[in-house]
Scaffold this active site. Structure first.
Site, PDB file in Angstrom:
ATOM      1  N   LYS A 195       0.837  -1.211   0.000  1.00  0.00           N
ATOM      2  CA  LYS A 195       0.000   0.000   0.000  1.00  0.00           C
ATOM      3  C   LYS A 195       0.873   1.264   0.000  1.00  0.00           C
ATOM      4  CE  LYS A 195      -3.420  -2.815  -0.082  1.00  0.00           C
ATOM      5  NZ  LYS A 195      -4.152  -3.406   1.019  1.00  0.00           N
TER       6      LYS A 195
HETATM    7  C1  LIG Z   1      -5.070  -4.538   1.559  1.00  0.00           C
HETATM    8  C2  LIG Z   1      -6.533  -4.426   1.604  1.00  0.00           C
HETATM    9  C3  LIG Z   1      -7.285  -4.677   2.766  1.00  0.00           C
HETATM   10  C4  LIG Z   1      -6.722  -5.336   3.990  1.00  0.00           C
HETATM   11  O1  LIG Z   1      -5.653  -4.756   4.530  1.00  0.00           O
HETATM   12  P1  LIG Z   1      -4.597  -5.583   5.431  1.00  0.00           P
HETATM   13  O2  LIG Z   1      -3.817  -4.488   6.045  1.00  0.00           O
HETATM   14  O3  LIG Z   1      -3.802  -6.435   4.490  1.00  0.00           O
HETATM   15  O4  LIG Z   1      -5.370  -6.381   6.407  1.00  0.00           O
HETATM   16  C5  LIG Z   1      -8.643  -4.415   2.750  1.00  0.00           C
HETATM   17  N1  LIG Z   1      -9.251  -3.975   1.650  1.00  0.00           N
HETATM   18  C6  LIG Z   1      -8.595  -3.770   0.497  1.00  0.00           C
HETATM   19  C7  LIG Z   1      -9.336  -3.261  -0.682  1.00  0.00           C
HETATM   20  C8  LIG Z   1      -7.221  -4.009   0.433  1.00  0.00           C
HETATM   21  O5  LIG Z   1      -6.577  -3.831  -0.721  1.00  0.00           O
END
Ligand SMILES: *Cc1c(COP(=O)(O)O)cnc(C)c1O
Length: 395
Positions: A195
């Site tokens: 991210k």
């Molecule tokens: C990455 C992601 C999540 C979850 O995040 P984590 O930190 O990996 O638990 C939730 N929703 C979307 C759309 C994502 O891309």
């Protein structure tokens, strides 16, 4: 015509270029080291500092850090009062956590189809899916592009629904000049390494609603009554558990990394936009590709650069193009398989064929590499590999 690596030719790149990757600098390492030398590895001062930094960056009044983006979604849904018997509308394509959080609280995900241009949840289909049981909508700013937030807001207001914005892809994006984090009742972020900003694992809930923020803070700490905790300075052993919460806290070690990362996120967003511009101009005339769009009233955070294949222009399938690009050491990916297609969801009774846009577009999507530390040479290699695949496979 150059021979494709998949047919025994020389790959464009010597080693695999990932589709996403964190950027960790010396200042990040020093920030973490400082915490390791301090008294507080967790439940210390870095948590509030990180929360304040994210609140300041996004414009949200309240920010609560959690151990993952998934925990943030779980906490947000719970804090919004969603529970057994409720329905929550969710886009048919997202990372599975966007829908799993609905199941965690005993509610039922109802999948809505997507708008063909942005691949975001289609407000018209949301409207069709509302029943007397609908309690909330999870909207995902897919690939970093904000949803149609005003239209969704209007629908939610008319039906008394809460909107939870899963902004795992869209930190730093804006809609009609307003920043993600201020657009809906509750917004959640993820700090997974793919991210925009990473804490290793981590997440955050953003809201202007002090009551929701309070519930989230209790939920991440076993459901402990934090008011009692604050009040009772004399009998300091006393605590009371008033809800079934979890240990969803984000350690200070991770928060320190987040603070240091966040300071670079605007610069990284600009780099993402440069990469997008480079891809757009190099690939726009290629008949094989439908390039991602950005609506006029939005600034995407470009978490992903998703192209859609015009399969009628080539002799092969999406999976053959995918395998050919991987063989060239271009780490393409696909985001995402429709959630209702997953075995667990199929076992719950969801049947394929109910989301025409999502299911059709899924079959032609490929994500190209995009992340701030990608070099210009990396971008050029991706373009070279795509052109190579096109010249070999075009009809
Ligand atoms: C990455 C992601 C999540 C979850 O995040 P984590 O930190 O990996 O638990 C939730 N929703 C979307 C759309 C994502 O891309």
């Amino acid at each position: 015509m150059t021979k494709l690596a998949i047919d025994g030719g020389q790959p464009v790149k010597a080693t695999m270029l990932p589709y996403a990757r964190q950027a960790i600098d010396e200042d990040d390492r020093l920030a973490v080291e400082d915490v390791l030398r301090s008294d507080w590895l967790t439940t210390g001062p870095k948590i509030k500092e990180f929360e304040a930094a994210v609140a300041n960056y996004t414009g949200a009044n309240e920010a609560a850090a959690l151990s993952t983006g998934t925990a943030a979604l779980h906490a947000a849904i719970w804090a919004a009062g969603v529970g057994p018997g409720d329905e929550v509308i969710v886009p048919a394509i997202s990372f599975v956590a966007s829908a799993n959080c609905v199941l965690y609280v005993g509610a039922k995900p109802v999948f809505a189809d997507l708008s063909p241009d942005t691949l975001n949840i289609d407000p018209a289909d949301v409207l069709r899916k509302i029943t007397s049981r609908t309690k909330a909508i999870v909207v995902v700013d897919f690939a970093g592009h904000p949803c149609d937030h005003d239209v969704l807001r209007r629908i939610a207001d008319q039906h008394g629904l809460t909107i939870i914005e899963d902004a795992a892809h869209s930190l730093g994006a804006s809609y009609k000049g307003r920043k993600v984090g201020t657009l809906q009742d509750v917004t959640t972020l993820s700090f997974h390494p793919v991210k925009h900003v990473t804490t290793g694992e981590g997440g955050m809930v953003l809201t202007d609603d002090v009551n929701i923020a309070k519930r989230v803070r209790s939920f991440r700490h076993h459901g402990i009554d934090l008011d009692l905790h604050a009040r009772n300075k004399t009998n300091s052993w006393e605590y009371d558990v008033v809800d079934l919460g979890y240990n969803y806290r984000l350690p200070d070690i991770n928060c320190a990394l987040g603070i240091s990362q966040l300071a670079k996120s605007e610069r990284w967003l600009l780099r993402r936009r440069e990469i997008v511009d480079a891809y757009n101009s190099a690939l726009q005339s290629l008949a094989m590709l439908h390039l991602p769009v950005q609506r006029d009233d939005c600034l995407s955070a470009w978490h992903l650069y998703i192209v859609r294949l015009n399969l009628e222009t080539v002799k092969v399938s999406r999976s053959e193009i995918f395998a050919a690009l991987r063989a060239e050491n271009i780490g393409v990916n696909v985001h995402y398989i429709p959630i209702p297609w997953m075995t667990y969801y199929a076992n719950l009774g969801y049947k394929r064929g109910q989301w025409p846009v999502a299911e059709l577009e899924y079959e032609r999507m490929i994500s190209l590499p995009i992340y701030p530390s990608m070099s210009d040479k990396d971008i050029a290699d991706v373009v070279t590999a795509i052109n190579k695949v096109w010249t070999n496979y075009q009809k």
